[in-house]
Scaffold this motif. Sequence first.
Motif, PDB file in Angstrom:
ATOM      1  N   SER A 145       2.923  12.745  -8.731  1.00 23.79           N
ATOM      2  CA  SER A 145       2.916  12.649  -7.276  1.00 23.79           C
ATOM      3  C   SER A 145       1.832  13.520  -6.651  1.00 23.79           C
ATOM      4  O   SER A 145       1.532  14.613  -7.148  1.00 23.79           O
ATOM      5  CB  SER A 145       4.282  13.063  -6.716  1.00 23.79           C
ATOM      6  N   THR A 154      -9.705   7.082  -1.906  1.00 26.84           N
ATOM      7  CA  THR A 154      -9.465   7.367  -3.314  1.00 26.84           C
ATOM      8  C   THR A 154     -10.550   8.291  -3.855  1.00 26.84           C
ATOM      9  O   THR A 154     -11.684   8.304  -3.353  1.00 26.84           O
ATOM     10  CB  THR A 154      -9.410   6.051  -4.121  1.00 26.84           C
ATOM     11  N   GLU A 187      -2.788   8.153   0.283  1.00 25.40           N
ATOM     12  CA  GLU A 187      -2.224   7.290   1.309  1.00 25.40           C
ATOM     13  C   GLU A 187      -3.274   7.094   2.404  1.00 25.40           C
ATOM     14  O   GLU A 187      -4.017   7.996   2.736  1.00 25.40           O
ATOM     15  CB  GLU A 187      -0.954   7.914   1.883  1.00 25.40           C
ATOM     16  N   GLY A 188      -3.340   5.901   2.956  1.00 28.30           N
ATOM     17  CA  GLY A 188      -4.316   5.652   4.011  1.00 28.30           C
ATOM     18  C   GLY A 188      -5.574   4.953   3.553  1.00 28.30           C
ATOM     19  O   GLY A 188      -6.456   4.672   4.362  1.00 28.30           O
ATOM     20  N   GLY A 208       0.151   4.287  -2.940  1.00 28.59           N
ATOM     21  CA  GLY A 208      -0.614   5.453  -2.528  1.00 28.59           C
ATOM     22  C   GLY A 208       0.134   6.768  -2.697  1.00 28.59           C
ATOM     23  O   GLY A 208       1.327   6.799  -2.978  1.00 28.59           O
ATOM     24  N   GLY A 209      -0.622   7.863  -2.561  1.00 26.94           N
ATOM     25  CA  GLY A 209      -0.030   9.183  -2.634  1.00 26.94           C
ATOM     26  C   GLY A 209       0.250   9.673  -4.040  1.00 26.94           C
ATOM     27  O   GLY A 209       1.137  10.492  -4.250  1.00 26.94           O
ATOM     28  N   ALA A 265       0.833  -1.201   0.000  1.00 23.53           N
ATOM     29  CA  ALA A 265       0.000   0.000   0.000  1.00 23.53           C
ATOM     30  C   ALA A 265       0.867   1.250   0.000  1.00 23.53           C
ATOM     31  O   ALA A 265       0.525   2.266  -0.600  1.00 23.53           O
ATOM     32  CB  ALA A 265      -0.928  -0.014   1.209  1.00 23.53           C
ATOM     33  N   GLN A 266       2.012   1.197   0.656  1.00 20.96           N
ATOM     34  CA  GLN A 266       2.906   2.345   0.706  1.00 20.96           C
ATOM     35  C   GLN A 266       3.449   2.677  -0.683  1.00 20.96           C
ATOM     36  O   GLN A 266       3.664   3.840  -1.030  1.00 20.96           O
ATOM     37  CB  GLN A 266       4.064   2.069   1.659  1.00 20.96           C
ATOM     38  N   ASP A 267       3.662   1.641  -1.511  1.00 19.27           N
ATOM     39  CA  ASP A 267       4.177   1.853  -2.860  1.00 19.27           C
ATOM     40  C   ASP A 267       3.139   2.485  -3.784  1.00 19.27           C
ATOM     41  O   ASP A 267       3.487   3.223  -4.707  1.00 19.27           O
ATOM     42  CB  ASP A 267       4.607   0.510  -3.482  1.00 19.27           C
TER      43      ASP A 267
END
Length: 242
Positions: free
Chosen positions: A116, A58, A54-55, A34-35, A30-32
Motif C-alpha cells: 500500500s 505514476t 491515486e489521481g 491506484g494508491g 481507477a479507485q481499485d
Amino acid sequence: MRTFLGRLPRIQTALWLVIMALLSAAPATAQDLGGVTNMSRSPGHGTQVEYVAEGGKTYLWYPGNTNILKGQWKVEDGNMCFAYGANSYNPVTKQRGGWECQPVRAYQGGIAQQVSGDPMGLAGRRAVPFDLTGQSISLDQILASVINPGPPAIGGDFSCEGVIANAERSKSDMSIAAGTYFSGMFMGKRCVDVDYARAFALAEKSGTGVDGYLKVLRERAATGNPRAESALRRLGYELTAQ
C-alpha cells in the motif's frame, strides 16, 4: 551516463498476453488500482517497481534508468493504460511515446508483489535508489534496502563488509546497518543473514525508529508468513496495529 527513458512496465510476453486476453476483463476501476506500489518481473523488462498514485500519476523505477520516470495511467474500456511522455521508448513493443494499454486482468496478473501507498517515496525522488538491472529480489527486500536511505559516515566503507563492521560507529552507520540486517541485502545484493532483532535494536539506537520495519513485518504476517509472525512475537509486538 546513458539513461534509458520510458521503458514501460507490465507488458508480458506475447504468449502471456494471448492467454490473458482470452479471459474476461476484471471489473476494476481507477479507485481499485491506484494508491499502491507494485513490483513486476518479466523476461523482457526484468524487475521493476512502480508507485501507481491515486489521481492518475505514476512513478516508475526501471532497470537501467538513473532517474525515476514520471508518467500517467488510466483505466479505459477495461484496459490499464500507461503513458510516459513523447520521448519515452518501450524496448519490448518498440513504441515511442503515447499511451499503451493491456487488459486489466493481464496487468494484474503481471504484478508479483504489492504494498500500500508509496513507502519508498518514489513520487518524491529524482534518482533511483540503485540499479535494478539483473536483480531478482523481492519487493520486501527492495523496500528494506531503501527504507533508511543515506550515506555512511565520511570516510566509511560503502560496502557490505564495511556496513557490518562499522554498524555502531555512528547514527548514520547504525541506520544503514539496520536496513541491511532487516533485509539481508545491501545495495540490492545479498550481504548478511536476516536478523530482525539486530535490525530493530540498531534502528532504535540510530534514532530513526522501527515504524517502517514494523509495518513491513505486519504486512508479511498478514499474508500468513510464519517467520514474520514469530519475529513480531519475539520482539514483543502485536501482529496487527492496535
